[in-house]
Design an enzyme around this catalytic site. Structure first.
Site, PDB file in Angstrom:
ATOM      1  N   SER A 212      52.419  42.618  62.349  1.00 43.10           N
ATOM      2  CA  SER A 212      53.218  43.927  62.276  1.00 43.10           C
ATOM      3  C   SER A 212      54.227  43.954  63.347  1.00 43.10           C
ATOM      4  CB  SER A 212      52.209  45.209  62.500  1.00 43.10           C
ATOM      5  OG  SER A 212      53.098  46.358  62.736  1.00 43.10           O
TER       6      SER A 212
ATOM      7  N   TYR B  83      46.115  50.577  67.585  1.00 48.52           N
ATOM      8  CA  TYR B  83      46.707  49.795  66.672  1.00 48.52           C
ATOM      9  C   TYR B  83      47.721  48.655  67.079  1.00 48.52           C
ATOM     10  CZ  TYR B  83      49.360  48.433  62.174  1.00 48.52           C
ATOM     11  OH  TYR B  83      49.656  47.825  60.990  1.00 48.52           O
TER      12      TYR B  83
HETATM   13  C1  8X3 Z   1      53.030  49.028  60.467  1.00 51.31           C
HETATM   14  C2  8X3 Z   1      54.302  49.244  61.236  1.00 51.31           C
HETATM   15  O1  8X3 Z   1      55.661  51.050  62.870  1.00 51.31           O
HETATM   16  O2  8X3 Z   1      53.370  52.052  61.685  1.00 51.31           O
HETATM   17  O3  8X3 Z   1      52.492  47.796  61.111  1.00 51.31           O
HETATM   18  O4  8X3 Z   1      53.133  50.305  63.580  1.00 51.31           O
HETATM   19  S1  8X3 Z   1      54.030  50.757  62.252  1.00 51.31           S
END
Ligand code: 8X3
Length: 265
Positions: free
Chosen positions: A143, A156
């Site tokens: 990502s 995340y």
């Molecule tokens: C998804 C992109 O901007 O939500 O992997 O982190 S974000």
């Protein structure tokens, strides 16, 4: 433009998280490119339906129920193959958008488990089979969160940085063996589940992520990018490909309708 047709030994492509979104779209695209695709995910009914649809279109797909965080199950899955051409580590996702001060440590653990340990499990289990194919490819779907941070994203972002480091380190460690390591880092992709999962099923909050954004990426846009990278000639390793919608210049700079606004939760 010519694409590299998969040889017999490298025709099997395993896609994790294939029950929806980028995983499902990638399974469809790789099947259309001539791979025998193995769709894996926890939701068996969904991957079976997608595999049926792919087969009905004249391509080749099978479904295998798999939780990427269950190492014993992953090892058992790997015994089914003598050789595998492509592994697409797509399973993962985000939970919450809470600041470091108040985020739930269990969300962080679960994100690390799926995004990093899941990728580690599949890669370790299938690496000998990728080598055995004589022309293997590991894809890590990371990502843009693997390459920069944003407020509320730390759990995340940390997990996706982990996935990025796994890919970069693996590439160093296996150089000389016939396996490429490709990292695809998508930015804003509007899928049916990513934001909904992040916000625990809160559809209104999920919709706000994409509100006013003209043409966020679709799952198929990313699948197209993955398939392009995989089908380059064997000696061409696309190390890292960052792909965002035109309306997104960075995590915090997103064009929404007529105004430039900063990202807010
Ligand atoms: C998804 C992109 O901007 O939500 O992997 O982190 S974000």
């Amino acid at each position: 433009m010519a694409t590299a047709a998969p040889s017999a030994a490298s025709r099997i492509a395993v896609v994790t998280g294939a029950s929806s979104g980028i995983g499902a779209a990638t399974a469809r695209r790789l099947a259309a490119a001539g791979y025998r695709v193995v769709l894996t995910a926890r939701r068996k009914d969904r991957i079976e339906a997608i595999a049926e649809e792919i087969n009905a279109a004249g391509h080749s797909a099978t479904a295998y129920r798999l939780d990427v965080t269950d190492r014993a199950a992953v090892d058992e899955f790997a015994t089914a193959f003598k050789a595998v051409g492509v592994l697409v580590n797509n399973a993962g996702g985000a939970l919450g958008l809470d600041p470091v001060a108040t985020a739930d440590p269990d969300d962080w653990r679960r994100m690390y488990e799926t995004n990093v340990i899941g990728t580690l499990n599949l890669t370790q289990a299938l690496l000998p089979k990728l080598v055995a194919s004589g022309d293997g490819t590991v894809v890590v779907v990371s990502s843009t969160a693997g390459h920069g941070t944003y407020e509320g994203g730390a759990g995340y972002v940390a997990a996706k940085h982990g996935a990025h480091v796994l890919a970069e380190t693996l590439r160093l460690e296996i150089v000389g063996r016939p396996v490429r390591v490709i990292e695809i880092a998508p930015g804003m992709v509007k899928t049916e589940e990513f934001a909904l999962t992040r916000f625990g099923g809160d559809a209104e909050r999920a919709a706000q992520v994409y509100e006013g954004v003209p043409d966020p990426l679709t799952a198929d846009d990313v699948a197209d990018t993955i398939t392009w990278a995989v089908t380059r000639p064997s000696h061409v390793n696309v190390d890292l490909l960052v792909v965002r919608p035109r309306a997104q210049a960075s995590h915090t700079k997103v064009h929404r309708e007529s105004s430039q606004v900063h990202r807010e939760s």
